[in-house]
Each structure stands twice: as structure tokens, then as C-alpha cells.
Design a protein around this motif. Structure first.
Motif: not given
Ligand code: PLP
Length: 446
Positions: A262-264, A291-295
Motif C-alpha cells: 500500500e503506497d500511501d 509512507g513518506t515525508a515527501s508530500k
Molecule cells: C505514487 C507515488 N508514491 C510515492 C511517492 C513518494 O516517493 P518518495 O517517498 O520516495 O519520495 C511519490 C512521489 O512522487 C509518488 O508519486
């Protein structure tokens, strides 16, 4: 000269102005030899004192970015010989005039002041052992903070011992691919091409699985070892996974002994209702949560996290150890501090408001002529067009960079469209970018 400078909220005025000027020179917005406005004029425009502008100019003169000549005012310095090559290369890279590409948040909203406080506190209170090699799972302080946050905000069942801190969600996907060692991995079609490439390069065999208006089609899934999905807000179509599909997907995973990944990536950003909880909460033994802090904060942090079923913790930790040992520690401690102090929640709330307004403006601007597809969520929207190539050609003429749906299909797809990243522009640049989009879509004036 009309100089548009973005000063990040929370920075001191002088520091903010210095950084904005430095960025403008580095990005090529201010070319070598360009004359800067007089201190009095810029001070008036920015609503700061003339002394603040003078101090910022002096600092950049000291750093070699600007030069001052008697009687000629302040100019952008010629490129320093040593750095000329990379700087010129960067200047040559086409910087779009208007940027609506999906993928990045408004990095101008990065909470610099809160992050600085969190780093300061993290460093002041870190035990000496924090500077040594760390646990491949990540710092316990961050895993405890994430455990509480993910449970509360996303409904994830996340005991700290099942969390692995990664360098972005992308590393989570890469580590899992390695653990699955050459297995079939089903991925949404359309989906993020970069993630497909990551799985391929890690030795996985990518199998397309179609997406309709209810999200990923579970019926035709077949027998892959794992399926990677974006249930909260499908990337790039913007649909949400229907409740019946959520159940079907977890049932499928249980029946086959398969995994759901699950890519949240943008689950915090839902505008029309409370966010739907993560799928992981329905089947923590079968779902790998990414999960990610990227967004929420910014891609530059390279901070992400996985929540794993118990049987995968050991193999993934081993893959992480043999990849980069563990994720950089000070960033982890700062993020833990940010979450613990609730500054992270406050920032996410402020961003939610900002992006919601942007999406509303997009919908309004498109009016009746073009419909925004998908739910009110995230940082991007799909706008269907019948003639993608022609629209993109007009966008190129306008200097507008925008995502194309065509690039997201595994194989040539039937639907065409624009993937509009409304989170990307700095706040001041958004209205201009929207106007450019309206021109490209030939919508007429607002
Ligand atoms: C669909 C999707 N998943 C995940 C990510 C985040 O990736 P990351 O945490 O590697 O920066 C992005 C970033 O653009 C995305 O578009």
C-alpha cells in the motif's frame, strides 16, 4: 526589473531575502550582469526596511553572488570560474516558466523554522550513541512517534518493532523487491513509471493490473507475489479504492498468501471528508504499508517508512543493512521531535488548507468545459483531454510543464489526459500557472 522573490514563511526577513536572491541567481532567474533594483525600491515592494535589503545585498556581495560598482548599482556577478560548468549546465536545463508537473509538493511551504527547532532539540538531547552506526530498522524515537501518528492519523496497525525507516517510499519498494527475489509484482496500469522501473531494476517482473473508476481491478489479478496499489488516491487517475474492492483485495491476498503493498503517498490530503483509513488496518498480516515525508514536508528529506507483517521484518531489515546500513540519524531524530511536538500535525493541517484551495481554484478555472477526474484529494488531478499530443505541444509553446497520462500507461492506453500537479508551484506562481493551463486548454478568460 520586476523581481519576483519567494520568501519562506518563518524565516527571518533578511535571511529569507538572502536565500531568495541566492536561489534566483542559482536558478538563472537572475542572469550574470543583471542589475538589481535599488535598495529603496525593493524595500518598498517587499514591505521591509531599506537596511534589511542593504544587509542582504552586502551578504551576497561577500559571498560572490553579486557585485557593486560605484555609480552602476548592484549587479549579478559573472559566474565564478570554478563553478561555471555545473552552473551553466543547470542554467541550460530548461526551467519551465510554469510548473504543474506532478510529484512534488510546494517546497516553498517547508516549515523551516519548525524543522530548525526540531533539529536543535534533537541534537541537544541525543545520546552520544546516536552518532554511531544505528539500528537498520531506524531510530526507536522515530518508530515510536510514527507508531502513534500512523495509528491515529491513518488507522495503521504499527507497533514500533514492525516499522523500518527508509530513504523515501522508493527505498521501501526497492527493499521489498529484493526480498521477493525475482517474483512477479503486479502494478497499477496506469501508474507511476518510476516505481515500475525500480521494481524492474531490482529483478522483479512487472505485471500490469488495470484500474477503473473503483480502483484496481482485483478479479484479473492472477498469481503475483505482490500487488502495489495506491488505495487512498490512485496515482495518476485520482480515484479511491471502492470499499468492496478493499475487501476483495485483502481476501485475495489471504487466499493466495500474497502481499498487498500500500503506497500511501498522499493519504493525509483529503478535502471533501475525513481521510479513509489505510487498507493496512484491515489486514496487517498481508499488507506492507509505505509512507513518506515527501508530500507533507519535502522530497529532499528522503524520509519514508514501511510497516511490515511480522514475517517480513527480518528479511527487510537484512536488505536494508546490506543496502545502506540504516537511514541518516539526525533527520530521523528531528522528524520524531516534529511529530512528538505536534508541529507536524499543524503543518499538515496548514498544507491541507492550501492545497484544497488550489484544487478548488483549478476546478473553478476549468469550469464546465473540462472536468477534473477523481476525488478531492492529494496534490494532483487528472484532466481528460482527447488530444494529448496537441495540448502538450501548446503547453511547450507556453512554457508550461505538466504531466501526461500517456507516460503512465504500461502499454499504450486508450485514455488521454493531463496529470496536473497543483501542489508544485510556489504560492505566488500558482495563479500564473493556472492561467497558462487555461490558455493551453483554450478555455478563454476567467
Ligand atoms: C505514487 C507515488 N508514491 C510515492 C511517492 C513518494 O516517493 P518518495 O517517498 O520516495 O519520495 C511519490 C512521489 O512522487 C509518488 O508519486
Amino acid at each position: 526589473m520586476d523581481l519576483h522573490l519567494e520568501v519562506i514563511a518563518g524565516e527571518g526577513r533578511r535571511v529569507g531575502l538572502e536565500r531568495a536572491l541566492r536561489d534566483a541567481v542559482r536558478d538563472g532567474q537572475l542572469a550574470p550582469g543583471a542589475r538589481l533594483p535599488a535598495t529603496r525600491r525593493l524595500a518598498e515592494e517587499l514591505g521591509v526596511s531599506r537596511g534589511t535589503v542593504k544587509a542582504a545585498y552586502d551578504q551576497l556581495i561577500a559571498e560572490g553572488f553579486l557585485t557593486a560598482r560605484q555609480g552602476a548599482g548592484t549587479e549579478v556577478a559573472p559566474l565564478p570560474a570554478l563553478d561555471a560548468a555545473p552552473l551553466k549546465a543547470a542554467a541550460r536545463a530548461p526551467v519551465p516558466r510554469f510548473d504543474l508537473r506532478p510529484g512534488s509538493p510546494d517546497v516553498g511551504a517547508f516549515p523551516a523554522a519548525a524543522w530548525l527547532r526540531a533539529v536543535r532539540r534533537a541534537v541537544a538531547t541525543a545520546p552520544v550513541s546516536a552518532y554511531d552506526y544505528g539500528d537498520p530498522l531506524g531510530r526507536i524515537e522515530l518508530r515510536v512517534a510514527l507508531s502513534e501518528y500512523l495509528g491515529r492519523a491513518r488507522g495503521v496497525v504499527a507497533p514500533p518493532e514492525r516499522i523500518v525507516v527508509t530513504s523515501g517510499a522508493v527505498q521501501g519498494l526497492a527493499l521489498l523487491t529484493r526480498v521477493l527475489a525475482g517474483a512477479d509484482v503486479a502494478m497499477e496500469d496506469p501508474g507511476l513509471p518510476f516505481h515500475r522501473e525500480v521494481v524492474r531494476r531490482g529483478g522483479g517482473r512487472v505485471v500490469p493490473v488495470p484500474v477503473d473508476e473503483r480502483g484496481v481491478e482485483v478479479d484479473g489479478l492472477g498469481d503475483p507475489a505482490a500487488v502495489v496499489v495506491t488505495p487512498a488516491h490512485q496515482y495518476p487517475t485520482g480515484v479511491t479504492l471502492h470499499p468492496s474492492r478493499r475487501r476483495a483485495l485483502t481476501d485475495w491476498a489471504r487466499a493466495r498468501g500474497a502481499l498487498v503493498v500500500e503506497d500511501d503517498y498522499d493519504g493525509e490530503f483529503r478535502y471533501d471528508r475525513q481521510p479513509v483509513g489505510a487498507l493496512q488496518g484491515m489486514a496487517p498480516d498481508r499488507v506492507v504499508y509505505l509512507g513518506t515525508a515527501s508530500k507533507t514536508l519535502g522530497p529532499a528529506l528522503r524520509l519514508g517508512w514501511m510497516v511490515l507483517p511480522p514475517h517480513l521484518v527480518g528479511p527487510v531489515a537484512d536488505a536494508k543493512l546490506h543496502s545502506d546500513h540504516s537511514t541518516e540519524t539526525l533527520g530521523q531524530l528531528a522528524l520524531a521531535e516534529l511529530i512528538r511536538s505536534h508541529a507536524y500535525d499543524r503543518h499538515v493541517r496548514a498544507c491541507r488548507l492550501r492545497y484544497r484551495r488550489r484544487r478548488d481554484r483549478l476546478v473553478e478555472r476549468l469550469g464546465q468545459r473540462r472536468r477534473v477526474q477523481g476525488i478531492a484529494a492529494g496534490l494532483h488531478a487528472l484532466v481528460e483531454v482527447g488530444d494529448e499530443a496537441a495540448v502538450l505541444a501548446r503547453a511547450a509553446v507556453e512554457g508550461l510543464a505538466v504531466g501526461s497520462l500517456r507516460e503512465h500507461w504500461h502499454t499504450a492506453g486508450s485514455r488521454e489526459g493531463l496529470v496536473v500537479g497543483y501542489g508544485t508551484p510556489r504560492e505566488g506562481a500558482y495563479p500564473g500557472a493556472l492561467d497558462a493551463l487555461a490558455r493551453v486548454l483554450e478555455l478563454g478568460h476567467s
